[in-house]
Design an enzyme around this catalytic site. Structure first.
Site, mmCIF file in Angstrom:
data_model
loop_
_atom_site.group_PDB
_atom_site.id
_atom_site.type_symbol
_atom_site.label_atom_id
_atom_site.label_comp_id
_atom_site.label_asym_id
_atom_site.label_seq_id
_atom_site.Cartn_x
_atom_site.Cartn_y
_atom_site.Cartn_z
ATOM 1 N N TYR A 139 0.854 -1.189 0.000
ATOM 2 C CA TYR A 139 0.000 0.000 0.000
ATOM 3 C C TYR A 139 0.885 1.232 0.000
ATOM 4 O O TYR A 139 1.615 1.482 0.950
ATOM 5 C CB TYR A 139 -0.931 -0.027 1.212
ATOM 6 C CG TYR A 139 -1.823 1.177 1.392
ATOM 7 C CD1 TYR A 139 -2.109 2.045 0.344
ATOM 8 C CD2 TYR A 139 -2.397 1.446 2.630
ATOM 9 C CE1 TYR A 139 -2.933 3.144 0.529
ATOM 10 C CE2 TYR A 139 -3.224 2.541 2.825
ATOM 11 C CZ TYR A 139 -3.485 3.391 1.775
ATOM 12 O OH TYR A 139 -4.294 4.482 1.963
ATOM 13 N N LYS A 195 -1.904 -1.454 -3.706
ATOM 14 C CA LYS A 195 -2.890 -0.377 -3.640
ATOM 15 C C LYS A 195 -2.111 0.915 -3.807
ATOM 16 O O LYS A 195 -1.255 1.246 -2.984
ATOM 17 C CB LYS A 195 -3.630 -0.400 -2.302
ATOM 18 C CG LYS A 195 -4.592 0.770 -2.124
ATOM 19 C CD LYS A 195 -5.194 0.794 -0.717
ATOM 20 C CE LYS A 195 -6.067 2.022 -0.518
ATOM 21 N NZ LYS A 195 -6.600 2.125 0.865
#
Length: 293
Positions: free
Chosen positions: A135, A163
């Protein structure tokens, strides 16, 4: 095969009036998400205020989400922090509890160098037998993963997704170029369709706390070739998306949910309530879109 396709929700953590986790409300939110086609529940991520949850609370939230979801949708455990040993421990416990995968934000504040970031994610990956999603959200962590780090980590078998929330579309294109095996997910609600045009499988969304079905349908329309319909949805909700980031996430989304009657409580300090001006703006946006619980 993708980790998942669609719109996953970065689920908020509801609190009681005395600032304790409201598990009864959390169960309601899980049921709301499942009933409205959410494609994954992200437990104890940034939007869940993981930075102000105790380690015990964090694991309790993850375990609760896994148990209450009962395999009706995917549960992704948010396990990243700025201490590698803690992130590894969170990941191991989440896997033992039955998380489908773990997602780890880049270590924030201490700003690890390339070798440190590679070590951080490698240790996490080695600690579990499930997929790991990286992320990247530089605006909050102060760290932007280099393409070399992403490429290197993508070669680890269970690091399978990222992400990406930098807001830099050319950087996203570079990621796809150097790490084509990674499943890419938008971390920005205002960039879902642009990122899907570059191959993203969907979004891990803040706004899905309120509009999970709309986000699910938008992503599925794009994946099924109804690109114009997906773009229409992206454009339709752009003012709503902007309002949900008028102050630091998750303060606006929790304010909106409270206005709508979800009664999820306030954010924990140091995140305070919205200014009166911004609260009024959020209220007007809710009314404009006719959003109801």
């Amino acid at each position: 095969m993708s980790l998942f396709e669609g719109a996953g929700v970065a689920l908020i953590t509801p609190f009681t009036e005395d600032n304790q986790i409201n598990y009864e409300k959390l169960e309601e939110l899980i049921e709301f998400q499942i009933a409205n086609k959410t494609d994954a529940i992200i437990a104890a991520g940034t939007t869940a205020e993981s930075a102000t949850l105790t380690p015990e609370e964090r694991m309790q939230v993850i375990k609760f989400c896994i148990e209450r979801t009962k395999k009706r949708t995917i549960v992704i455990a948010g396990t990243g922090t700025n201490n590698t040993a803690s992130a590894v421990e969170f990941s191991k416990k989440s896997y033992e509890y039955g998380a489908d995968m773990v997602m780890a934000v880049t270590p924030y504040y201490n700003k690890g160098n390339e070798s440190g970031l590679i070590d951080y994610y490698t240790q996490i990956a080695n600690s579990v037998k499930c997929p790991v999603i990286m992320y990247s959200v530089p605006s909050r962590t102060g760290v932007k993963l280099s393409l070399n780090v992403i490429k290197t980590l993508s070669e680890i078998s269970n690091i399978q997704g990222i992400k990406e929330a930098s807001g830099d579309i050319s950087y996203v294109a570079d990621i796809v170029n150097v790490a084509p095996k990674l499943d890419l997910y938008s971390g920005n609600d205002d960039m879902v369709t642009p990122m899907m045009a570059l191959g993203a499988k969907g979004v891990i969304s803040v706004t899905s706390n309120i509009i999970p079905k709309e986000n699910h349908d938008m992503v599925m329309n794009f994946l099924n070739g109804n690109v114009n319909e997906a773009i229409k949805t992206q454009i339709k909700y752009i003012d709503f998306v902007r309002a949900m980031f008028i102050e630091t996430n998750p303060a606006p989304i929790k304010e909106a949910m409270n206005i709508m009657g979800f009664n999820v409580g306030e954010c924990r300090s140091p995140l305070g309530p919205l200014s009166e001006k911004n609260r009024e703006h959020v209220k007007n946006i809710i009314n404009k879109y006719g959003l109801k619980k």
